[in-house]
Design an enzyme around this catalytic site. Structure first.
Site, PDB file in Angstrom:
ATOM      1  N   VAL A  17      -1.418  34.057  15.817  1.00 15.96           N
ATOM      2  CA  VAL A  17      -1.332  35.414  15.270  1.00 15.96           C
ATOM      3  C   VAL A  17      -2.581  36.222  15.603  1.00 15.96           C
ATOM      4  O   VAL A  17      -2.506  37.345  16.090  1.00 15.96           O
ATOM      5  CB  VAL A  17      -1.126  35.362  13.746  1.00 15.96           C
ATOM      6  CG1 VAL A  17      -1.132  36.774  13.158  1.00 15.96           C
ATOM      7  CG2 VAL A  17       0.173  34.653  13.407  1.00 15.96           C
ATOM      8  N   ASP A  35     -13.692  32.529  14.632  1.00 12.34           N
ATOM      9  CA  ASP A  35     -12.963  31.287  14.406  1.00 12.34           C
ATOM     10  C   ASP A  35     -13.974  30.181  14.118  1.00 12.34           C
ATOM     11  O   ASP A  35     -15.101  30.210  14.645  1.00 12.34           O
ATOM     12  CB  ASP A  35     -12.107  30.912  15.624  1.00 12.34           C
ATOM     13  CG  ASP A  35     -10.968  29.962  15.258  1.00 12.34           C
ATOM     14  OD1 ASP A  35      -9.829  30.448  15.123  1.00 12.34           O
ATOM     15  OD2 ASP A  35     -11.221  28.751  15.111  1.00 12.34           O
ATOM     16  N   ARG A  40     -12.260  25.966  20.402  1.00 10.00           N
ATOM     17  CA  ARG A  40     -11.340  27.083  20.620  1.00 10.00           C
ATOM     18  C   ARG A  40     -12.075  28.272  21.216  1.00 10.00           C
ATOM     19  O   ARG A  40     -11.604  28.894  22.182  1.00 10.00           O
ATOM     20  CB  ARG A  40     -10.687  27.469  19.289  1.00 10.00           C
ATOM     21  CG  ARG A  40      -9.817  28.726  19.316  1.00 10.00           C
ATOM     22  CD  ARG A  40      -8.545  28.530  20.073  1.00 10.00           C
ATOM     23  NE  ARG A  40      -7.586  29.597  19.833  1.00 10.00           N
ATOM     24  CZ  ARG A  40      -6.584  29.888  20.643  1.00 10.00           C
ATOM     25  NH1 ARG A  40      -6.389  29.176  21.740  1.00 10.00           N
ATOM     26  NH2 ARG A  40      -5.741  30.866  20.369  1.00 10.00           N
ATOM     27  N   THR A  86      -1.039  29.628   6.654  1.00 10.81           N
ATOM     28  CA  THR A  86      -0.695  29.377   5.248  1.00 10.81           C
ATOM     29  C   THR A  86       0.391  28.299   5.222  1.00 10.81           C
ATOM     30  O   THR A  86       1.580  28.607   5.154  1.00 10.81           O
ATOM     31  CB  THR A  86      -0.206  30.657   4.551  1.00 10.81           C
ATOM     32  OG1 THR A  86       0.694  31.373   5.417  1.00 10.81           O
ATOM     33  CG2 THR A  86      -1.368  31.557   4.184  1.00 10.81           C
ATOM     34  N   THR A 121       1.312  34.768   6.000  1.00 11.83           N
ATOM     35  CA  THR A 121       2.496  34.753   5.147  1.00 11.83           C
ATOM     36  C   THR A 121       2.148  34.215   3.770  1.00 11.83           C
ATOM     37  O   THR A 121       1.562  33.136   3.640  1.00 11.83           O
ATOM     38  CB  THR A 121       3.593  33.872   5.775  1.00 11.83           C
ATOM     39  OG1 THR A 121       3.939  34.409   7.052  1.00 11.83           O
ATOM     40  CG2 THR A 121       4.829  33.855   4.893  1.00 11.83           C
ATOM     41  N   CYS A 261       6.921  29.190  10.265  1.00 14.71           N
ATOM     42  CA  CYS A 261       7.526  30.243   9.436  1.00 14.71           C
ATOM     43  C   CYS A 261       8.819  29.801   8.762  1.00 14.71           C
ATOM     44  O   CYS A 261       8.883  29.688   7.544  1.00 14.71           O
ATOM     45  CB  CYS A 261       7.797  31.488  10.280  1.00 14.71           C
ATOM     46  SG  CYS A 261       6.328  32.481  10.601  1.00 14.71           S
ATOM     47  N   ARG A 332       3.390  22.892  15.265  1.00 16.76           N
ATOM     48  CA  ARG A 332       3.291  23.093  13.823  1.00 16.76           C
ATOM     49  C   ARG A 332       4.628  22.873  13.124  1.00 16.76           C
ATOM     50  O   ARG A 332       5.631  23.498  13.451  1.00 16.76           O
ATOM     51  CB  ARG A 332       2.767  24.500  13.516  1.00 16.76           C
ATOM     52  CG  ARG A 332       1.306  24.695  13.858  1.00 16.76           C
ATOM     53  CD  ARG A 332       0.896  26.140  13.660  1.00 16.76           C
ATOM     54  NE  ARG A 332       1.628  27.043  14.537  1.00 16.76           N
ATOM     55  CZ  ARG A 332       1.561  28.370  14.454  1.00 16.76           C
ATOM     56  NH1 ARG A 332       0.821  28.937  13.529  1.00 16.76           N
ATOM     57  NH2 ARG A 332       2.243  29.121  15.298  1.00 16.76           N
TER      58      ARG A 332
END
Length: 425
Positions: A17, A35, A40, A86, A121, A261, A332
């Site tokens: 995101v 981050d 990364r 989240t 979210t 999600c 994920r």
């Protein structure tokens, strides 16, 4: 309160995101990409995005974007956008730890007049009930007097090259009317598809969480139909094609439901519902059914192998695909791993091949070893679990060549020809 192009933006969390967001804003204005993962940041600075959401060219075009893991570098910003994960815990309860940690980080550098926008979210009320008190406590500032908040839910679809950040309508909101206008103008500067300014932060939070709840329930219905049609000895895909000739029949297909999600968001809504005294029925039923599909697929595979004469547990099974969806490396909340664990519980050895997966990440996440090049003639069963184009393009004959004579081929996604596989959902 008018938004100025001179306002420095800090994006907290550079995953699926945050990175596309930082890159788009970084093409036009000063952005600090923050981050906690040094690995990364090093990869991004070298032009590599392991998630494949952003190209090296995109990174080079974001000439106003700088990366850091130093909290002090964030003090330059006046707009903070939080894009951390989240997830849910093993009991399907919301895990707000990353969100809380990010709020603590922002609170340390927050100044009067700053705006904090959340994209993660959450359930309705989380921004103002869970995050704002942390910002106030750590910063010593007062909400809606010294600093302000907004919520603009992410709508990233990993692996989708058509529906991108700039081409998906962006829902926006703010803690005051003036801030709502500013947040809306901020996103309108990069989102060509336009924005929708919600009436409140809670409305925007609720809108996000029901988008994927609706999709989850639709897939659960089709999954249940697939189970029924299997008992009736009916081809589910054939039935769906026939029903799909009606103009208003929705084109959902059975399968595994994972990802960051669809398999997670409904639990955020049901958690909040139970907290206010309402016990959801339909939403949780859909979740239970979708979470059980890996077990169902495994049992069907074992039955088919036994009928085909492969009764020994020495027989090996090849699982093609591990990511949560096709044509992306995202692991994920993948439910393909459920099939692996379930087949292993029967006593079978299961090899996993997925050209999109980083073997080190798969080992770190699930403790599994990936098979780079499956040997031909080795398996009693082959399951096409994820319809990556690379795998589907191999064709049924190539997949069958992995198997022994009479091996079972299970096309979980109905991606091959209707007569090419022994089993389909």
């Amino acid at each position: 309160m008018n938004e100025h192009s001179s306002d420095v933006i800090a994006v907290i969390g550079l995953g699926y995101v945050g990175l596309p967001l930082a890159v788009e804003f970084g093409k036009k204005r000063k952005v600090i990409g923050f981050d906690i993962s040094l690995a990364r940041l090093q990869e991004l600075q070298s032009g590599l995005d392991r998630s494949l959401e952003v190209t090296a060219e995109d990174l080079s075009l974001a000439e106003h974007l700088d990366f850091t893991s130093d909290i002090e570098d964030l003090r330059e910003a006046s707009i903070y956008i939080v894009t951390v994960p989240t997830p849910i815990d093993q009991y399907h309860r919301p895990d707000l730890t990353p969100l809380i940690r990010a709020s603590e980080t922002v609170g340390q550098v927050l100044s009067a007049g700053d705006i904090v926008v959340y994209e993660s979210t959450v359930y309705p009320g989380a921004t103002e009930e869970d995050c704002v008190p942390i910002l106030e406590q750590v910063s010593g500032l007062a909400f809606n007097r010294d600093f302000f908040c907004g919520y603009s839910p992410e709508r990233i679809n990993p692996g989708d090259k058509e529906h991108r950040l700039t081409t998906i309508t962006k829902v926006t909101s703010g803690s005051t009317p003036d801030v709502a206008d500013k947040v809306d103008a901020l996103y309108a500067s990069i989102v060509t598809a336009g924005t929708h300014k919600a009436e409140s932060i809670r409305v925007a939070e609720a809108a996000k969480v029901i988008e994927n709840t609706q999709r989850d329930l639709n897939i659960a219905l089709i999954n249940e139909l697939a189970l029924i049609f299997n008992h009736l000895d009916l081809d589910t895909e054939a039935v769906l094609r026939a029903a799909g000739t009606k103009w208003n029949f929705l084109p959902f297909r059975p399968g595994l439901v994972g990802g960051h999600c669809i398999g997670v968001d409904p639990y955020y809504l049901t958690h909040k519902a139970e907290a206010v005294g309402y016990h959801p029925e339909v939403i949780l039923a859909g979740r239970r059914l979708n979470d059980s599909m890996g077990r169902y697929v495994s049992s069907q595979m074992v039955k088919a192998m036994l009928k085909a004469g492969f009764s020994s547990l020495d027989n090996r099974i090849l699982l093609l695909g591990l990511t949560f969806k096709e044509n992306c490396p995202d692991l994920r909340n993948t439910r393909a791993i459920d099939i692996y664990h379930e087949l292993r519980s029967y006593g079978y050895q299961v090899d996993i091949h997925d050209p999109w997966v980083d073997p080190e990440q798969a080992h770190a996440e699930f403790g599994v070893e990936m098979t780079d090049a499956p040997a031909p003639g080795e398996y009693a069963g082959v399951i096409l679990a994820v319809a990556h184009k690379d795998l589907v393009d191999l064709g049924a004959a190539h997949m069958r060549a992995y198997g022994k004579d009479g091996a079972v081929l299970f096309d979980l996604k109905s991606a091959l020809g209707r007569d090419d596989a022994d089993l389909r959902l």
